[in-house]
Scaffold this active site. Structure first.
Site, short mmCIF file in Angstrom:
data_model
loop_
_atom_site.label_atom_id
_atom_site.label_comp_id
_atom_site.label_asym_id
_atom_site.label_seq_id
_atom_site.Cartn_x
_atom_site.Cartn_y
_atom_site.Cartn_z
N TRP A 112 82.61 60.97 -107.13
CA TRP A 112 81.31 60.57 -106.05
C TRP A 112 79.84 60.29 -106.39
O TRP A 112 79.75 59.22 -105.82
CB TRP A 112 81.62 61.90 -105.11
CG TRP A 112 80.45 61.33 -103.82
CD1 TRP A 112 79.55 61.75 -103.09
CD2 TRP A 112 80.94 60.08 -102.95
NE1 TRP A 112 79.32 60.85 -101.92
CE2 TRP A 112 80.27 59.59 -102.05
CE3 TRP A 112 82.25 58.77 -102.68
CZ2 TRP A 112 80.03 58.55 -100.72
CZ3 TRP A 112 82.27 57.62 -102.38
CH2 TRP A 112 80.80 57.85 -100.98
N ASN A 113 80.07 61.19 -107.59
CA ASN A 113 78.59 60.88 -108.13
C ASN A 113 77.99 59.65 -109.09
O ASN A 113 77.57 58.60 -108.80
CB ASN A 113 77.74 61.55 -108.98
CG ASN A 113 77.24 62.75 -108.56
OD1 ASN A 113 77.14 63.09 -106.88
ND2 ASN A 113 77.72 64.20 -108.92
N SER A 114 78.95 59.28 -109.53
CA SER A 114 79.11 57.69 -110.21
C SER A 114 79.24 56.52 -109.44
O SER A 114 78.71 56.18 -109.57
CB SER A 114 80.12 58.31 -111.35
OG SER A 114 79.83 59.14 -112.66
N GLN B 144 73.19 58.01 -117.31
CA GLN B 144 74.02 56.10 -116.49
C GLN B 144 73.13 56.08 -115.53
O GLN B 144 73.72 54.92 -115.44
CB GLN B 144 74.76 57.51 -115.79
CG GLN B 144 76.16 57.22 -114.98
CD GLN B 144 77.19 57.59 -114.74
OE1 GLN B 144 78.39 57.75 -115.48
NE2 GLN B 144 78.20 57.78 -113.40
N ASP C 286 88.53 64.71 -106.00
CA ASP C 286 88.65 63.74 -104.84
C ASP C 286 88.50 61.98 -105.46
O ASP C 286 88.10 61.02 -104.77
CB ASP C 286 86.99 63.64 -104.89
CG ASP C 286 85.96 63.97 -105.59
OD1 ASP C 286 86.26 64.08 -106.64
OD2 ASP C 286 84.43 63.36 -105.03
N GLN C 287 88.51 61.93 -107.16
CA GLN C 287 88.10 60.80 -107.41
C GLN C 287 89.89 59.76 -107.28
O GLN C 287 89.18 58.09 -106.50
CB GLN C 287 89.08 60.57 -108.85
CG GLN C 287 87.24 61.82 -109.83
CD GLN C 287 87.66 62.47 -111.52
OE1 GLN C 287 88.75 62.04 -111.46
NE2 GLN C 287 87.41 63.33 -111.45
N GLU D 224 76.18 56.13 -107.86
CA GLU D 224 74.97 55.32 -108.45
C GLU D 224 75.61 53.60 -108.77
O GLU D 224 75.07 53.64 -108.88
CB GLU D 224 75.02 56.01 -109.54
CG GLU D 224 74.11 57.69 -109.92
CD GLU D 224 74.56 58.24 -110.93
OE1 GLU D 224 75.00 58.19 -111.90
OE2 GLU D 224 73.66 59.29 -110.30
N HIS E 78 77.83 68.85 -109.07
CA HIS E 78 76.23 69.60 -107.94
C HIS E 78 75.14 70.35 -107.95
O HIS E 78 74.61 69.53 -107.85
CB HIS E 78 77.37 70.91 -107.67
CG HIS E 78 78.86 70.76 -107.02
ND1 HIS E 78 79.21 72.05 -106.33
CD2 HIS E 78 79.71 70.94 -107.50
CE1 HIS E 78 80.29 71.94 -105.65
NE2 HIS E 78 80.72 71.41 -106.71
N HIS F 136 85.85 57.00 -113.69
CA HIS F 136 86.64 58.22 -112.58
C HIS F 136 86.33 58.13 -111.26
O HIS F 136 87.57 58.59 -110.54
CB HIS F 136 86.47 59.60 -114.25
CG HIS F 136 85.91 60.27 -113.46
ND1 HIS F 136 83.36 59.15 -113.45
CD2 HIS F 136 84.69 61.28 -112.75
CE1 HIS F 136 82.97 60.32 -113.24
NE2 HIS F 136 83.88 60.96 -113.13
#
Length: 491
Positions: A375-377, A357, A396-397, A380, A20, A372
């Site tokens: 959403w951020n990953s 990352q 959410d994954q 990106e 967040h 995993h």
């Protein structure tokens, strides 16, 4: 300098989670660029425990006395009445923290007003109910910052608008398909976020679902603006239909940089996990020694926990595939006894407990990302053009992995065995499927590159992210002028 009447002050309230905080900081910086001559102010409010991690020198900070600024964005801590970074234990604890957070945020708003910088809009990431309480108390408009995909917003919306019984009725049948409006195709139960299909009665699920239900009830009544961390081309169909029912503005991708890693000192990511800059020099030098698109990058986020058996399978699969790999695993992410430590002197790879990352994903040596699928990953990876091997666990994954594999076709999902373990053989198979020379591998890589270019266009100056954020700001300005004129007409 803009006068008081022309100034807009956004109070952006975030949860104390890495996932967040950084999207919040990106939005905060981008909001300040909308104004000229200091006409847009942004204060980012974070929990006390998070504030102390971000600013160790402010150990005495509590919500109504401390504030830190980098010259562009201000940071202020709010108290949840516990201030230890823990999650609520039960309904009474949730109620206590809500009251404490509301009181602390209300004090912050009063303090900002006393300084001549009154908040003109209060924002929150996802469903943070104290913001709604405080907005009602102070008559301040609310904006929801949805930091997950639009598809997930649609799934949550419909769950709380008549589809909860249908979804929960089949919650234990992963292959069962449910058709929801706006989404275009049926979704398997296994594609739903974990909290919507969790029948265990866990406190975390209760917390998320009860908060979300109240949020959507508020949205139905007041129709606040909703900023979504996605871009139009990424979820075009669902967004087109959603915008007929919600005031949605797509402002993504919300990352600090795209392409070459050039960041200002004010826009570096904040990492709550303690890390050593020497390690960064070491793994970047290691990446530099490898050919383009040859390295498998593996990271499962800051919340995932793994047993020794599972981690041994992962490392075994990485060795089996025979390709160089960079594995990120925090020691506190291992569930077994503290005597278990991973050997970071692997023959084909490197194991570290932290990495930057986005910088790693942007390195030419990286060829795929075992993730995993937070959403951020996921975002990106998309903006870096890196194919994804999804290993979803919770929240959410599963939905993000579904988008990666079935909608965008820029990756694949692993299959766990009957015990829920990702075997080394399965991981090696997926890596070869992505990084090999087969037709599917080449198609996935081409789509990943194409999506990267679309993401760059959205994020560039004058792109859809900037245009949509400016459109949102215009609606806020129009609302403020209407309220001001309405007030004057009744005086």
């Amino acid at each position: 300098m803009a006068n008081h009447e022309e100034r807009h002050h956004f109070l952006l309230v975030v949860y104390g989670l890495q996932s967040h905080i950084n999207p919040g900081r990106v939005l905060a910086h981008r909001l300040t660029r909308l104004g000229v001559d200091g006409s847009v102010l942004v204060t980012l409010a974070v929990p006390v425990a998070t504030y102390r991690s971000m600013f160790p020198s402010k150990q005495d900070g509590v919500g109504d006395v401390s504030m830190t600024t980098n010259g562009v964005v201000s940071y202020v801590p709010y108290s949840d009445g516990v201030d230890d970074g823990s999650m609520p234990m039960n309904a009474d604890d949730r109620a206590h923290r809500r009251r404490a957070s509301s009181k602390s945020l209300s004090a912050i708003i009063a303090r900002l007003a006393d300084r001549g910088q009154p908040a003109t809009c209060i924002m929150c990431t996802m469903a943070f109910l104290p913001v709604i309480d405080v907005a009602r108390e102070h008559n301040i408009p609310v904006t929801i910052y949805w930091i997950q995909p639009a598809t997930l917003l649609a799934m949550n919306y419909h769950y709380f608008h008549g589809y909860s019984k249908l979804i929960t009725l089949h919650a234990n049948d992963p292959a069962h398909k449910v058709s929801l409006p706006w989404l275009g195709r049926p979704l398997q139960i296994s594609n739903f976020p974990s909290y919507l299909i969790d029948m265990s009665g866990s406190e975390m699920t209760k917390n998320i679902n009860e908060s979300s239900q109240e949020l959507f009830e508020y949205m139905d009544q007041w129709r606040p603006k909703v900023l979504v961390n996605t871009f139009d081309e990424l979820e075009a169909n669902v967004l087109m239909k959603m915008k007929q029912h919600l005031d949605v503005f797509t402002i993504g991708p919300m990352v600090f940089a795209i392409g070459p890693m050039v960041r200002s000192s004010m826009e570096t990511q904040i990492h709550l996990f303690n890390h050593n800059i020497i390690d960064k020099k070491r793994y970047m030098k290691w990446l530099q020694a490898h050919p383009d698109n040859s390295v498998v990058y593996v990271s499962f986020g800051g919340l995932s926990k793994y047993t020794k058996h599972q981690m041994d399978e992962i490392v075994g699969g990485l060795k089996q595939c025979g390709r160089p790999y960079l594995l990120v695993v925090r020691q506190d992410g291992l569930e077994d006894d503290e005597s278990h430590r991973l050997d970071n002197t692997q023959s084909h790879g490197m194991i570290v407990d932290w990495c930057d990352q986005l910088e790693v994903l942007s390195h030419l040596a990286v060829g795929c990302f075992v993730s995993h699928c937070g959403w951020n990953s996921t975002i990106e990876a998309v903006v870096s053009g890196i194919p994804i091997i999804g290993v979803p666990n919770m929240f959410d994954q599963p939905t993000n992995t579904y988008l990666v594999e079935e909608v965008w076709e820029v990756g694949v999902k692993v299959e766990r065995n009957s015990d829920g373990v990702l075997t080394g053989t399965e991981l090696a198979r997926c890596i070869e499927l992505i990084m090999g020379e087969g037709a599917k591998a080449k198609a996935i890589r081409e789509r990943a590159k194409a999506l990267k270019e679309i993401a760059k266009q959205a994020a560039n100056t004058g792109g859809s992210a900037e245009r949509n954020l400016r459109d949102f700001f215009k609606t806020i300005q129009t609302h403020d002028k209407f309220c001001m004129n309405n007030t004057m007409s009744h005086q």
